[in-house]
Enzyme design. Structure first.
Site, short mmCIF file in Angstrom:
data_model
loop_
_atom_site.label_atom_id
_atom_site.label_comp_id
_atom_site.label_asym_id
_atom_site.label_seq_id
_atom_site.Cartn_x
_atom_site.Cartn_y
_atom_site.Cartn_z
N TYR A 22 -4.35 10.12 1.04
CA TYR A 22 -5.42 11.13 0.93
C TYR A 22 -6.64 10.44 0.34
CZ TYR A 22 -1.21 13.94 1.33
OH TYR A 22 -0.01 14.45 1.75
N ASN A 45 -4.39 22.21 9.13
CA ASN A 45 -4.31 21.70 10.49
C ASN A 45 -3.59 22.67 11.41
OD1 ASN A 45 -3.78 20.31 12.82
ND2 ASN A 45 -2.17 19.06 11.90
N CYS A 53 -0.27 14.39 10.80
CA CYS A 53 -0.56 14.54 9.38
C CYS A 53 0.58 14.03 8.50
CB CYS A 53 -0.88 15.99 9.06
SG CYS A 53 0.17 17.19 9.85
N HIS A 54 1.72 13.74 9.12
CA HIS A 54 2.83 13.21 8.32
C HIS A 54 2.59 11.75 7.93
CE1 HIS A 54 3.72 12.29 12.55
NE2 HIS A 54 4.29 11.19 12.08
N GLU A 80 9.37 6.57 13.00
CA GLU A 80 8.29 5.70 13.46
C GLU A 80 8.40 4.30 12.88
OE1 GLU A 80 4.70 7.74 12.51
OE2 GLU A 80 4.92 9.16 14.14
#
Length: 105
Positions: A22, A45, A53-54, A80
DNA sequence: TCATTGGCTATCA
DNA sequence: CTGATAGCCAATG
């Protein structure tokens, strides 16, 4: 373009397998103090499908929060390739997508 | 307008 | 390492 749109567009730039904080987003926007507002923007969002956003975590590598729950956030990150241990991204500095790598839409 | 609420950060003990 | 503290921005009611 309002604040939320800007934050989301930057978030879309985060490559798969990397994360940002952030604070990094806030720094790019010109003021580290915007960090909280950035979190709120991500929370609001409306298209979580298109916006990863993760991939946005705390500046110290801790996971932070997520609309769908922290567990879900961790699961997505792991899928990921991000390594997470004790609610922290393991190689935080290495997988960090820095403010200097971001660009305006 | 004012008060509240966070997906925060930095610093110090 | 954990906790406490102090800043503090945008949206919302």
């Amino acid at each position: 373009m309002d604040f939320d749109e800007l934050v989301l567009s930057l978030t879309k730039q985060i490559p798969k397998g990397k994360v940002t904080s952030y604070g990094e987003l806030a720094r790019f926007l010109g003021d580290i103090k915007l960090a909280r507002a950035v979190g709120q923007a991500l929370k609001r969002n409306s298209e979580p499908i298109k916006i990863p956003c993760h991939r946005v975590v705390c500046s110290d590598g801790r996971i932070g929060g997520y609309n769908g729950g922290i567990s879900e956030k961790i699961r997505l990150l792991r899928s990921e390739g991000i390594v997470i241990r004790d609610n922290r991204v393991q190689n935080f500095k290495e997988v960090l997508f820095r403010a200097s790598e971001m660009r305006l839409p």
